[in-house]
Design a protein around this motif. Structure first.
Motif, mmCIF file in Angstrom:
data_model
loop_
_atom_site.group_PDB
_atom_site.id
_atom_site.type_symbol
_atom_site.label_atom_id
_atom_site.label_comp_id
_atom_site.label_asym_id
_atom_site.label_seq_id
_atom_site.Cartn_x
_atom_site.Cartn_y
_atom_site.Cartn_z
ATOM 1 N N TRP A 39 17.607 14.137 28.180
ATOM 2 C CA TRP A 39 17.340 13.992 28.763
ATOM 3 C C TRP A 39 17.469 12.356 30.076
ATOM 4 O O TRP A 39 17.911 12.141 31.362
ATOM 5 C CB TRP A 39 16.031 14.855 29.769
ATOM 6 N N SER A 40 17.922 11.341 29.040
ATOM 7 C CA SER A 40 18.012 10.106 29.434
ATOM 8 C C SER A 40 19.664 10.017 30.059
ATOM 9 O O SER A 40 20.277 10.942 29.726
ATOM 10 C CB SER A 40 17.737 9.443 28.742
ATOM 11 N N ASP A 41 19.387 8.926 31.360
ATOM 12 C CA ASP A 41 20.394 8.994 31.737
ATOM 13 C C ASP A 41 20.433 7.374 33.093
ATOM 14 O O ASP A 41 19.367 6.176 32.296
ATOM 15 C CB ASP A 41 20.757 9.804 32.945
ATOM 16 N N HIS A 70 23.169 8.036 26.970
ATOM 17 C CA HIS A 70 23.823 8.310 28.347
ATOM 18 C C HIS A 70 23.783 7.330 29.320
ATOM 19 O O HIS A 70 23.546 7.655 30.153
ATOM 20 C CB HIS A 70 23.270 9.585 29.504
#
Length: 251
Positions: free
Chosen positions: A38-40, A161
């Motif tokens: 879920w990293s952004d 990401h």
């Protein structure tokens, strides 16, 4: 040793510890984020907030004028560096920030100036200490550290990401020109950091602009050496081979 000198030594030691702490925290955090699908852009913002809380907090608690100048230097570096990012995105077409999402400044994620601020403080201050301790060998050490440590984040950026590279010569996920360029960038930060030791706010701003320009120059030179020049050399060699074959055929 006077009391003032003793206090200065303690401050130097504690300042070095907090700068090294940001490096350790960043390496650990980025490594762990590779397991977070879920990293952004939000994780990039969060990590920079943690770094700045440590650095700014140290400045406020210890009333550290030198580290305050380093932070100003780094912030100016970060905003000046936006031109280098735009060049990499629009001219070389090798850098892509779209995978991270989030608000942007020009062509960069809005948190990128803060990321470069932290990098400039880390390599500027540690480079200054190494230079003072080991002389020219210390400068070589910080340049090599820059060529190793900063590309670590480049390598991990696609996995978490933040950004990605393509369309150039690469080692795994990191372009050759990034490795070569960041050797020069870390060296430039260390050289500029010397002006901050007895400098002023104005000095920190000028040094920051010079640091941002050095990023552009180092990336541009590295890119033309590792990508464009090698392509030109290959084309020239191919052309020579064709001309040699024609000469032999007509002989």
């Amino acid at each position: 040793m006077t009391l003032t000198e003793a206090n200065d030594l303690v401050l130097e030691r504690d300042r070095l510890r907090v700068v090294i702490a940001t490096i350790v925290i960043n390496i650990v955090a980025v490594s762990l984020l590779t397991f977070a699908p879920w990293s952004d852009w939000r994780t990039g913002v969060a990590l920079n907030i943690v770094d700045n809380c440590l650095l700014v907090g140290f400045v406020l608690v210890r009333r550290d004028a030198l580290l305050a100048r380093f932070l100003l230097f780094g912030l100016v570096v970060g905003f000046t560096e936006l031109a280098a990012d735009a060049w990499l995105v629009d001219y070389t077409h090798t850098l892509d920030y779209s995978i991270g999402g989030g608000p942007v400044i020009w062509r960069s994620p809005f948190w990128m100036p803060l990321a470069w601020e932290v990098v400039a403080v880390q390599f500027g201050y540690i480079g200054l200490r190494l230079w003072k301790r080991f002389g020219k060998l210390g400068l070589l050490m910080i340049a090599l550290l820059g060529a190793i440590n900063i590309p670590f984040y480049e390598e991990m950026a696609r996995r978490i990401h933040w950004w990605q590279y393509g369309g150039c010569r690469m080692i795994s996920l990191t372009p050759w020109y990034i490795i070569v360029g960041e050797f020069g960038i870390a060296l430039a930060f260390a050289l500029l950091a010397r002006t901050l030791r007895r400098g002023s706010v104005r000095t920190a701003i000028i040094a920051g602009v010079a640091g941002g320009i050095s990023i552009f120059v180092c990336y541009a030179v590295a890119f033309f050496i590792t990508d464009r020049f090698i392509e030109w050399a290959k084309d020239a060699k191919a052309a020579c081979s064709v001309m040699q074959a024609l000469f032999i055929a007509n002989a």
